[in-house]
Design an enzyme around this catalytic site. Sequence first.
Site, PDB file in Angstrom:
ATOM      1  N   CYS A 103      44.809  39.908  41.825  1.00 11.37           N
ATOM      2  CA  CYS A 103      45.535  38.783  41.153  1.00 11.37           C
ATOM      3  C   CYS A 103      45.293  38.407  39.983  1.00 11.37           C
ATOM      4  O   CYS A 103      44.267  38.236  39.463  1.00 11.37           O
ATOM      5  CB  CYS A 103      45.777  37.566  42.249  1.00 11.37           C
ATOM      6  SG  CYS A 103      47.011  36.394  41.941  1.00 11.37           S
ATOM      7  N   VAL A 104      46.385  38.662  38.921  1.00 11.82           N
ATOM      8  CA  VAL A 104      45.947  38.660  37.676  1.00 11.82           C
ATOM      9  C   VAL A 104      47.177  37.748  36.939  1.00 11.82           C
ATOM     10  O   VAL A 104      48.459  37.604  37.425  1.00 11.82           O
ATOM     11  CB  VAL A 104      46.077  40.033  36.998  1.00 11.82           C
ATOM     12  CG1 VAL A 104      44.746  40.559  37.308  1.00 11.82           C
ATOM     13  CG2 VAL A 104      47.131  40.784  36.927  1.00 11.82           C
TER      14      VAL A 104
END
Length: 125
Positions: A103-104
């Site tokens: 998750c970025v």
Amino acid sequence: MKVVATEKAPKALGPYSQGYVHGGVLYTAGQIAIDPAVNDVTAKTIEEQTEQVCKNLGEVLKEAGTDFAHVLKTTCFLADMGDFGAFNEVYGKYFTSKPARSCVAVKTLPKGVLCEVELIAAVEE
């Protein structure tokens, strides 16, 4: 390779497919919060957008002959890491098998949405 395409999820915004199945594995394109009924983003909050993204992914999974329980990996993109907790609340309702995940935060997403998710899932052959 088998192309996965369903009218129950948004059409691609460019020269790509909703997904491909190859060797018993589904690879999806990223899904954003486009409501396929109106072909536009109607959800405003991170919770509403995450819900629509998961519904869209669910339709692609179904078309490929699999489901959320068979998801191996997701990649999640957020416009604001401040939405991480709210995103997780909705995401967790769908991805109960807790697949591997990245998750970025990203600078911008298509159509100015708040999140995008792509996934890899096992498909029974």
